[in-house]
Design a protein around this motif. Sequence first.
Motif, PDB file in Angstrom:
ATOM      1  N   GLY A 172       0.818  -1.207   0.000  1.00 35.83           N
ATOM      2  CA  GLY A 172       0.000   0.000   0.000  1.00 35.83           C
ATOM      3  C   GLY A 172       0.847   1.249   0.000  1.00 35.83           C
ATOM      4  N   ARG A 173       0.244   2.346   0.436  1.00 31.92           N
ATOM      5  CA  ARG A 173       0.908   3.643   0.395  1.00 31.92           C
ATOM      6  C   ARG A 173       2.099   3.697   1.354  1.00 31.92           C
ATOM      7  NH1 ARG A 173      -4.197   5.443   1.358  1.00 31.92           N
ATOM      8  NH2 ARG A 173      -3.505   6.611   3.184  1.00 31.92           N
ATOM      9  N   ARG A 174       3.086   4.471   0.953  1.00 38.08           N
ATOM     10  CA  ARG A 174       4.314   4.577   1.741  1.00 38.08           C
ATOM     11  C   ARG A 174       4.045   5.086   3.147  1.00 38.08           C
ATOM     12  NH1 ARG A 174       9.241   8.674   0.057  1.00 38.08           N
ATOM     13  NH2 ARG A 174      10.450   8.542   2.001  1.00 38.08           N
ATOM     14  N   GLU A 175       3.208   6.123   3.280  1.00 38.07           N
ATOM     15  CA  GLU A 175       2.982   6.696   4.599  1.00 38.07           C
ATOM     16  C   GLU A 175       2.303   5.709   5.538  1.00 38.07           C
ATOM     17  OE1 GLU A 175      -0.133   8.551   1.755  1.00 38.07           O
ATOM     18  OE2 GLU A 175       1.963   7.899   1.728  1.00 38.07           O
ATOM     19  N   VAL A 176       1.422   4.857   4.981  1.00 39.51           N
ATOM     20  CA  VAL A 176       0.781   3.836   5.813  1.00 39.51           C
ATOM     21  C   VAL A 176       1.798   2.763   6.186  1.00 39.51           C
ATOM     22  CG1 VAL A 176      -1.077   2.146   5.951  1.00 39.51           C
ATOM     23  CG2 VAL A 176      -1.446   4.294   4.737  1.00 39.51           C
TER      24      VAL A 176
END
Length: 496
Positions: free
Chosen positions: A241-245
């Motif tokens: 998934g997304r990097r920040e998550v």
Amino acid sequence: MTALDLPAPPTAPVRNFVDGRFVEPDAAAWQHVDPATGRADFTVPIASAADVDRAVRAARRAFDEGPWPHLPPRERKLALRPLADLLRAHADELHHLQTRDNGIPITFGSSYRMSARMAADIVEYHVGWIDKLGGAAPPPFSADTPTQALVLKEPIGVVGAITPFNGPVLQFAQKVAPALAAGCTVVVKPSEFASGVAHRYAELIAELDLPPGVFNLVTGLGDTGAALAGHPGLDKITFTGRREVGERVVAGAGTRSVALELGGKSPSIVFDDVPDLDAAARTAMSLVSMGLSGQVCSTQTRSLVQRGVYEAFLESARAQTADVRYGDPFDPATTSAPIVTPAAAQRVLRLVDGAVADGGRLLTGGGPATPPGAAAGGNWVEPTLIADVDPRMPIADEEVFGPVLAVIPFDDEDEAVRLANGSAYGLSAGVYTGDVGRALRVGRRLRTGTVGINGPFVFTPGTPFGGYKASGVGREGGREGIEEFLETKTITVRLD
């Protein structure tokens, strides 16, 4: 009546699967909205922290007290192998659910690399490793160490798997098959935009002869995923998934093992000796404009083009956009997907507007699209080509996840490698040249997990896939993929 108005085949309501049975969660349901039309269609249960806890406890019991991790290899193979046949038998249904979940065109979603056929091959590949995961018995190192060592491979334990919305038929198999084959127990939390596929997988897995708690499914939004990733009962977390998550997953994992695939900003490097410049340019543009419309982590969204062929490359890339057909994702004529949510579509448009404001040359696209006959609420973005992009622009550095190609000129090989490696990401890349020596030389210099020569990297069940740097840690596919779910134990026996 248009194809968009035709009723979908009946499907069972999405439910959670815990400890060998389908259950209703404690909390409310989330309303799924068709990304192609903006219309509400089905609901997805939101598993609470208590629901997640029940699932993890079931998986914990199944691992600590059940037979699954201790089964002889032959018995585990016999238990898992029928899943591949079930996936092939229900392929059309899974492809339909995938399109309903995320708007992927049915023709693209049923093509081999995104299909239930590929998922079945992934299952069979990992099942094939079950009786080949032996350790080693290295001889005594010296007369001063009169011991026989036994190096064993054992399942890592309880796995929490969080899957993305794009390509859920493939992604589900890619995470669950190696974990189960290794002897682990699993709790899966799919993206809310992949819940229909995940629920059907649970129904098919329920037909297998697995002990209760070996496989569990919890659906929901971000809070459900956070409850799973942070649960102390897990031994391993695998997340795409997304990097920040993903960074939050790492922060909460502590000493637990993690495998992360966090996206990319993959370059295609086009040299002036490329054998077919037109094909290279059309390939680069089609990777972002066709299929999932750039919503793929490994898509080559930056084209680095040598100046001698720069303008000709742009002309061919712009011509490719005429092949894009938006519309009903169930219509075989539709080539490209809507963006998964209105917010995601607006983010794509903001990045394009920012690039143009910063001096990028917009050659085509750049705005919202309204396909003929489609509902006004669909999340459609025009295929977009931006030239003369400065590497410092956000469009050249951030993962856009939309139908946008940023093109950057370069002068020589060293500059091309420097630009390619200048990203924080390192998931994939392409090298386009007629010089085999240069292709391999540049490919080895790139700080990225996968490289395609004169085309995109081609994933198969037997090829490891994963990234360097901010693109994550760990690998999926190949022997490396199943070893992500194994621990190494060493036992020594004195010989004197």
